[in-house]
Design a protein around this motif. Structure first.
Motif, mmCIF file in Angstrom:
data_model
loop_
_atom_site.group_PDB
_atom_site.id
_atom_site.type_symbol
_atom_site.label_atom_id
_atom_site.label_comp_id
_atom_site.label_asym_id
_atom_site.label_seq_id
_atom_site.Cartn_x
_atom_site.Cartn_y
_atom_site.Cartn_z
ATOM 1 N N LEU A 50 0.827 -1.216 0.000
ATOM 2 C CA LEU A 50 0.000 0.000 0.000
ATOM 3 C C LEU A 50 0.856 1.258 0.000
ATOM 4 C CD1 LEU A 50 -2.852 -1.005 2.430
ATOM 5 C CD2 LEU A 50 -3.184 -0.090 0.132
ATOM 6 N N LEU A 51 1.980 1.232 0.683
ATOM 7 C CA LEU A 51 2.849 2.409 0.745
ATOM 8 C C LEU A 51 3.475 2.757 -0.602
ATOM 9 C CD1 LEU A 51 4.538 1.887 4.221
ATOM 10 C CD2 LEU A 51 2.831 3.605 3.582
ATOM 11 N N LYS A 52 3.476 1.812 -1.541
ATOM 12 C CA LYS A 52 3.990 2.088 -2.889
ATOM 13 C C LYS A 52 2.988 2.862 -3.740
ATOM 14 C CE LYS A 52 6.866 -2.036 -3.015
ATOM 15 N NZ LYS A 52 7.088 -3.338 -3.670
ATOM 16 N N PRO A 83 -10.006 4.634 0.689
ATOM 17 C CA PRO A 83 -9.142 3.598 1.262
ATOM 18 C C PRO A 83 -9.516 2.191 0.784
ATOM 19 C CG PRO A 83 -9.733 5.172 2.943
ATOM 20 C CD PRO A 83 -10.543 5.509 1.729
ATOM 21 N N LYS A 84 -10.813 1.944 0.599
ATOM 22 C CA LYS A 84 -11.250 0.627 0.126
ATOM 23 C C LYS A 84 -10.743 0.368 -1.289
ATOM 24 C CE LYS A 84 -15.326 -2.276 -0.386
ATOM 25 N NZ LYS A 84 -16.767 -2.383 -0.152
ATOM 26 N N GLU A 85 -10.825 1.374 -2.163
ATOM 27 C CA GLU A 85 -10.314 1.228 -3.530
ATOM 28 C C GLU A 85 -8.809 0.978 -3.519
ATOM 29 O OE1 GLU A 85 -13.366 4.070 -6.088
ATOM 30 O OE2 GLU A 85 -11.604 4.961 -5.138
ATOM 31 N N ALA A 86 -8.099 1.674 -2.646
ATOM 32 C CA ALA A 86 -6.647 1.478 -2.542
ATOM 33 C C ALA A 86 -6.328 0.049 -2.110
ATOM 34 C CB ALA A 86 -6.049 2.473 -1.551
ATOM 35 N N LEU A 87 -7.089 -0.475 -1.155
ATOM 36 C CA LEU A 87 -6.859 -1.837 -0.677
ATOM 37 C C LEU A 87 -7.200 -2.869 -1.751
ATOM 38 C CD1 LEU A 87 -6.009 -3.654 1.648
ATOM 39 C CD2 LEU A 87 -8.371 -3.598 2.459
ATOM 40 N N VAL A 88 -8.294 -2.661 -2.459
ATOM 41 C CA VAL A 88 -8.674 -3.590 -3.533
ATOM 42 C C VAL A 88 -7.618 -3.580 -4.638
ATOM 43 C CG1 VAL A 88 -10.362 -3.999 -5.377
ATOM 44 C CG2 VAL A 88 -11.139 -3.534 -3.047
ATOM 45 N N ASN A 89 -7.145 -2.395 -5.031
ATOM 46 C CA ASN A 89 -6.090 -2.306 -6.048
ATOM 47 C C ASN A 89 -4.819 -2.993 -5.579
ATOM 48 O OD1 ASN A 89 -7.819 -0.840 -7.670
ATOM 49 N ND2 ASN A 89 -6.985 1.140 -7.073
ATOM 50 N N CYS A 90 -4.500 -2.813 -4.312
ATOM 51 C CA CYS A 90 -3.320 -3.439 -3.727
ATOM 52 C C CYS A 90 -3.440 -4.962 -3.787
ATOM 53 C CB CYS A 90 -3.149 -2.969 -2.289
ATOM 54 S SG CYS A 90 -1.887 -3.846 -1.363
ATOM 55 N N CYS A 91 -4.599 -5.487 -3.427
ATOM 56 C CA CYS A 91 -4.808 -6.937 -3.437
ATOM 57 C C CYS A 91 -4.701 -7.505 -4.848
ATOM 58 C CB CYS A 91 -6.157 -7.283 -2.819
ATOM 59 S SG CYS A 91 -6.228 -7.019 -1.041
ATOM 60 N N LYS A 92 -5.282 -6.803 -5.826
ATOM 61 C CA LYS A 92 -5.196 -7.258 -7.217
ATOM 62 C C LYS A 92 -3.746 -7.292 -7.685
ATOM 63 C CE LYS A 92 -9.775 -5.746 -8.686
ATOM 64 N NZ LYS A 92 -10.521 -4.774 -9.513
ATOM 65 N N SER A 93 -3.006 -6.259 -7.331
ATOM 66 C CA SER A 93 -1.598 -6.188 -7.716
ATOM 67 C C SER A 93 -0.779 -7.287 -7.043
ATOM 68 C CB SER A 93 -1.040 -4.815 -7.363
ATOM 69 O OG SER A 93 0.316 -4.740 -7.662
#
Length: 124
Positions: A50-52, A83-93
């Motif tokens: 997430l920090l990236k 924050p939810k979108e950031a977490l979902v994007n992080c998980c996909k990546s």
């Protein structure tokens, strides 16, 4: 022994959610995600990834109690994404990165089996 099997700490019960989100009212564009039946392995991987993200201002986690397999992940964004979108994007990546790792590891393992002359190696 009276202790349950170690793997039982990570099994979800009926109606138990894996992840819950609670908006953090103290800071703008911030949420706290509670992950059930997970530990430092996933928490640290999510935090670091997430920090990236350029839209993530802060990401950190805490384990409320060491005997329970639960962690709280706090995510704050710049407001362009939630924050939810950031977490979902992080998980996909992360899933994409782990698929690549698995594929490359399997390829190297099969190549080493073929080079070593292992009789069980089969051309695929």
């Amino acid at each position: 022994m009276n202790a349950p099997d170690r793997f039982e700490l990570f099994l979800l019960g009926d109606g138990e959610k894996k992840v819950t989100e609670a908006p953090d009212t103290r800071t703008p564009n911030s949420s706290v995600f509670t992950f059930n039946k997970e530990d430092h392995t996933l928490a640290n991987m999510l935090r670091a990834h997430l920090l990236k993200d350029p839209h993530v201002i802060f990401s950190g986690y805490k384990i409320p109690h060491p005997l329970f397999a639960t962690f709280e992940l706090r995510v704050q964004t710049d407001g362009e994404i939630t924050p939810k979108e950031a977490l979902v994007n992080c998980c996909k990546s992360l899933v994409s990165d782990l698929e690549i790792l698995s594929r490359e590891f399997t390829k190297e393992y099969e190549l080493r089996k073929m080079v070593s002359g292992d009789a069980t190696a089969v051309d695929k």
